[in-house]
Design an enzyme around this catalytic site. Structure first.
Site: not given
Length: 172
Positions: A58, A95
């Site tokens: 993105r 993460e």
């Protein structure tokens, strides 16, 4: 313009326990998209930015538009195996796993003042890898600008502690 309602929260994507922040509704609305690009670029207008590094994927969409807005060039920071020429790589922790970014060896260099652009900062691993690549290639860093900061994961604060200028539009 309030941009919050253009961000969709998708639970358990890409893995259980992750709440994914989807900006595709924001990208699809011409007024929201225009507002986001203006807000990403504004803090760095007149700051001598010569190159935008958009972080896959993105960050490519946003970064190209920010480069246009600031009159700068654009360079992609890509996932491994996507660039066809000589490149440098940097691994980082997500993460939810490990990944890496690559940049062409001539994407940025001495004399370039680079602004990193991405949709989101979480733990800061992706941004940290992009920063390492920019610095390894000899450019200076103007900062990082993102649509979304997830402060509970600490990435933006960790980068600020290291002296990186981090600008964001939304925080969840």
């Amino acid at each position: 313009m309030n941009l919050d309602h253009f961000v969709r929260a998708i639970p358990d994507y890409p893995k259980p326990g992750i709440l994914f922040r989807d900006i595709t509704p924001l990208l699809g609305d011409p007024h929201a998209f225009t507002a986001v690009i203006a807000r990403l670029a504004a803090p760095f207008a007149g700051q001598g930015v010569t190159k935008i590094v958009g972080i896959e994927a993105r960050g490519f969409i946003l970064g190209g538009a920010v480069a246009h807005q600031l009159g700068a060039g654009f360079a992609p920071a890509r996932k491994p195996g996507k660039l066809p020429w000589r490149k440098h790589a940097e691994s980082y922790a997500l993460e939810y796993g490990m990944d890496a970014l690559e940049m062409h060896e001539d994407a940025v260099g001495a004399g370039d003042r680079v602004l990193l652009v991405d949709d989101l900062i979480a733990t800061g691993g992706t941004a940290g890898a992009a920063i390492a690549l920019v610095e390894r290639l000899g450019a200076s860093l103007a900062g990082l600008t993102v649509v979304i900061d997830l402060p509970s994961l600490g990435g933006a604060q960790a980068l600020r502690t290291q002296g990186v200028r981090v600008e964001r539009i939304l925080s969840y």
